[in-house]
Enzyme design. Structure first.
Site, PDB file in Angstrom:
ATOM      1  N   HIS A  91      12.933   5.940  40.335  1.00  0.00           N
ATOM      2  CA  HIS A  91      12.822   6.018  38.876  1.00  0.00           C
ATOM      3  C   HIS A  91      12.039   4.819  38.320  1.00  0.00           C
ATOM      4  O   HIS A  91      11.036   4.980  37.619  1.00  0.00           O
ATOM      5  CB  HIS A  91      14.236   6.067  38.268  1.00  0.00           C
ATOM      6  CG  HIS A  91      14.258   6.156  36.777  1.00  0.00           C
ATOM      7  ND1 HIS A  91      14.493   7.332  36.107  1.00  0.00           N
ATOM      8  CD2 HIS A  91      14.069   5.217  35.812  1.00  0.00           C
ATOM      9  CE1 HIS A  91      14.442   7.115  34.802  1.00  0.00           C
ATOM     10  NE2 HIS A  91      14.189   5.835  34.588  1.00  0.00           N
ATOM     11  N   GLU A  92      12.476   3.631  38.675  1.00  0.00           N
ATOM     12  CA  GLU A  92      11.790   2.437  38.169  1.00  0.00           C
ATOM     13  C   GLU A  92      10.379   2.352  38.744  1.00  0.00           C
ATOM     14  O   GLU A  92       9.465   1.855  38.088  1.00  0.00           O
ATOM     15  CB  GLU A  92      12.589   1.168  38.481  1.00  0.00           C
ATOM     16  CG  GLU A  92      13.992   1.107  37.851  1.00  0.00           C
ATOM     17  CD  GLU A  92      14.025   1.368  36.350  1.00  0.00           C
ATOM     18  OE1 GLU A  92      13.067   0.968  35.643  1.00  0.00           O
ATOM     19  OE2 GLU A  92      15.004   1.988  35.877  1.00  0.00           O
TER      20      GLU A  92
ATOM     21  N   HIS B 210       8.150   4.138  36.435  1.00  0.00           N
ATOM     22  CA  HIS B 210       7.809   3.274  35.293  1.00  0.00           C
ATOM     23  C   HIS B 210       6.772   2.233  35.723  1.00  0.00           C
ATOM     24  O   HIS B 210       5.811   1.953  35.010  1.00  0.00           O
ATOM     25  CB  HIS B 210       9.058   2.533  34.793  1.00  0.00           C
ATOM     26  CG  HIS B 210       9.999   3.371  33.973  1.00  0.00           C
ATOM     27  ND1 HIS B 210       9.602   4.033  32.843  1.00  0.00           N
ATOM     28  CD2 HIS B 210      11.328   3.611  34.093  1.00  0.00           C
ATOM     29  CE1 HIS B 210      10.664   4.666  32.304  1.00  0.00           C
ATOM     30  NE2 HIS B 210      11.712   4.437  33.050  1.00  0.00           N
TER      31      HIS B 210
ATOM     32  N   GLU C 184       9.162   7.464  30.030  1.00  0.00           N
ATOM     33  CA  GLU C 184      10.251   8.109  30.760  1.00  0.00           C
ATOM     34  C   GLU C 184       9.755   9.332  31.539  1.00  0.00           C
ATOM     35  O   GLU C 184      10.305   9.680  32.573  1.00  0.00           O
ATOM     36  CB  GLU C 184      11.367   8.491  29.775  1.00  0.00           C
ATOM     37  CG  GLU C 184      12.697   8.836  30.418  1.00  0.00           C
ATOM     38  CD  GLU C 184      13.378   7.653  31.108  1.00  0.00           C
ATOM     39  OE1 GLU C 184      12.903   6.496  30.989  1.00  0.00           O
ATOM     40  OE2 GLU C 184      14.393   7.899  31.787  1.00  0.00           O
TER      41      GLU C 184
HETATM   42 ZN    ZN Z   1      13.704   5.100  32.666  1.00  0.00          ZN
END
Ligand code: ZN
Length: 511
Positions: A274-275, A278, A304
């Site tokens: 997830h990160e 980003h 996101e």
């Molecule tokens: Zn996030």
């Protein structure tokens, strides 16, 4: 002053202001990773000083003079004699700088100080209230914050709803009128799908996720996946923190964090992915535009979308695990050696209503968001009393997810956002999911070999596609324009819903 000179001077000014923001961001990163706990009080002061300096410089007469040379500061329109010689990117840079400048100017500094003080106070009270399960303790702070946020909306100005002014902070251009029907459609479909899953004879073996997994090995595996994703460790780091996050100072220094628990395999794994999503966005922003809006991400929703695309569309896909599962088994032979890939795949995709948003699965997560959106909209528009919030929360949990929290700590007090004054933030999570599904659908069309690449652990074609279609533009386009440009469609929940139907239909053997 010629236009190009004025523009160059403005960029130089914006860059130097950004240095202050970056210094503050580095102090924040340090606070979450390595700072000794004793440093907390002085760190808050250091941060406040840097942020005030940056804010003052941004709204200063100097900045305004540079803007006056380029645009009409009553309307924000670029002066006709300048517009002719400015390319589309420069015009977008001015449009976005003006947006930031005029928003910042609308808030009196006495108000900004009052809000910051109240937020920092409210956050401390919230921590205590959550720990002791005491909503009444937090109530006065929350009431003051709501009052302040309504005032903020008044200062900023809005049409239709004060909530629009707050939403606009996080997702420029988004409105209540747009979100309401969107979320309504989504909710109907999600609830229907959830009902079918509840009646399914398939039951994932989630206990295999809570065996003992060496934490160093978990982090190393996260690092391996990040490397395959194209996250550049020459321009990035992976560290540990209580809550995973990504900080970017410049595309050449973008840092992600994860957390790791011995008996929770998905936590470290999926927060890394997830990160990482980003982080790829921030590493993919154009270095030449550093400090200007063209070197920044479009919105929280688009940011996101990048993390969710990698976490769910890639990290929870069968193709991805065809390559990575044998590697995970090799690291954890005792725990996973005899577990077939299909069982592991089912376990990481389990759908089950739960109380806590951050632990929710891909499907029910959005129901948590809609509940919060409806509540904060009612709060800001003054339709609900703050002291009724625990009851309102629990009634909606029953309605949406069929479960009721046994404590406010697991209910209305669970999220930090409201204590930080972040009303209007939650919808960006679901927008991220919807954008992610639209983008991934398009990526599969543009990259016919994508599935094949993923089974070979080759994630770079997807990363390069995102660099090209999303990352390199900074804020040149609005979220809605970018999505239309990449996918040919306006924001729609259909690709997301279709994706869930296809995936969970097969997994749970739905009719
Ligand atoms: Zn996030």
């Amino acid at each position: 002053m010629s236009d190009s000179t004025a523009l160059e001077l403005l960029k130089t000014k914006l860059r130097s202001i950004h240095h202050l923001h970056d210094a503050a961001a580095l102090l924040s990163w340090d606070q979450e990773t390595y700072m000794p706990t004793g440093g907390g009080a002085i760190r808050a002061e250091q941060l406040a000083t840097l942020q005030t300096l940056a804010h003052d410089q941004f709204v200063s007469a100097d900045t305004e003079a540079l803007l006056i040379a380029l645009l009409d500061t009553s309307s924000g329109a670029i002066l006709p004699e300048q517009a002719a010689s400015l390319d589309a990117a420069s015009q977008a840079l001015l449009r976005e700088t003006w947006r930031d400048f005029s928003r910042a100017k609308k808030l009196p500094s006495t108000f900004v100080n009052e809000l910051e003080r109240e937020c920092s106070l409210a956050q401390q009270v919230w921590v205590k209230a959550r720990k002791t399960n005491d909503f009444q303790l937090f109530l006065p702070n929350l009431e003051r914050l709501v009052e302040l946020k309504r005032r903020e909306a008044d200062y900023l100005g809005f049409t239709d709803s004060p909530y629009n002014a707050l939403l606009d902070t996080y997702e420029p251009g988004a409105t209540v009128a747009q979100l309401k029907p969107l979320f309504h459609t989504l909710r109907t479909e999600l609830v229907r799908l959830l009902d079918q899953i509840r009646q399914s004879p398939v039951h994932p073996q989630t206990s295999l996720m809570t065996q003992s997994y060496n934490t160093d090995q978990q982090v190393e595996f996260g690092r391996l996946v990040l490397t395959h994703m194209g996250y550049d460790f020459q321009r990035g780091r992976l560290d540990l923190s209580a809550h995973p996050f990504t900080t970017a100072f410049h595309p050449t220094d973008v840092r992600v964090t994860t957390r790791v628990f011995e008996r929770d395999l998905p936590s470290c794994l999926f927060s890394c992915i997830h990160e990482g999503g980003h982080g790829l966005y921030d590493q993919g922003l154009p270095p030449s535009q550093y400090g200007t809006p063209l070197g920044e991400s479009i919105s929280l929703g688009i940011h996101e979308s990048q993390s969710r695309l990698w976490e769910n569309a890639v990290g929870r896909s069968r193709e991805f695990w065809q390559y990575f599962y044998p590697k995970l088994q090799a690291r954890f032979p005792e725990q996973l050696g005899s577990v077939p890939e299909s069982e592991f795949y089912l376990a990481i995709n389990r759908v089950s209503p739960s109380l806590i948003r951050v632990e929710a699965d891909e499907l029910t997560y959005n129901l948590h968001i809609m509940l919060r959106f409806e509540i904060e909209l009612d709060v800001i528009e003054g339709r609900v009393m703050i002291d009724d919030l625990p009851d309102v929360w629990n009634a909606k949990m029953q309605d949406y997810l069929g479960i009721i929290p046994t404590s406010d700590a697991d209910g209305v007090l669970q999220d930090v956002h409201w204590s930080l004054g972040a009303f209007g933030y939650f919808p960006t999570y679901t927008l991220g999911n919807l954008y992610a599904a639209m983008l991934f659908q398009q990526a599969k069309i543009d990259l016919p070999q994508l599935g094949q690449h993923m089974t070979e652990g080759n994630l770079l074609p997807l990363k390069n596609w995102l660099n090209d279609r999303v990352h390199r533009w900074g804020r040149q386009y609005s979220a809605s324009d970018l999505i239309k440009q990449v996918t040919g469609m306006a924001l729609t929940p259909e690709p997301f819903i279709d994706g869930l139907r296809e995936k969970f239909g097969a997994l749970y053997q739905l009719p």
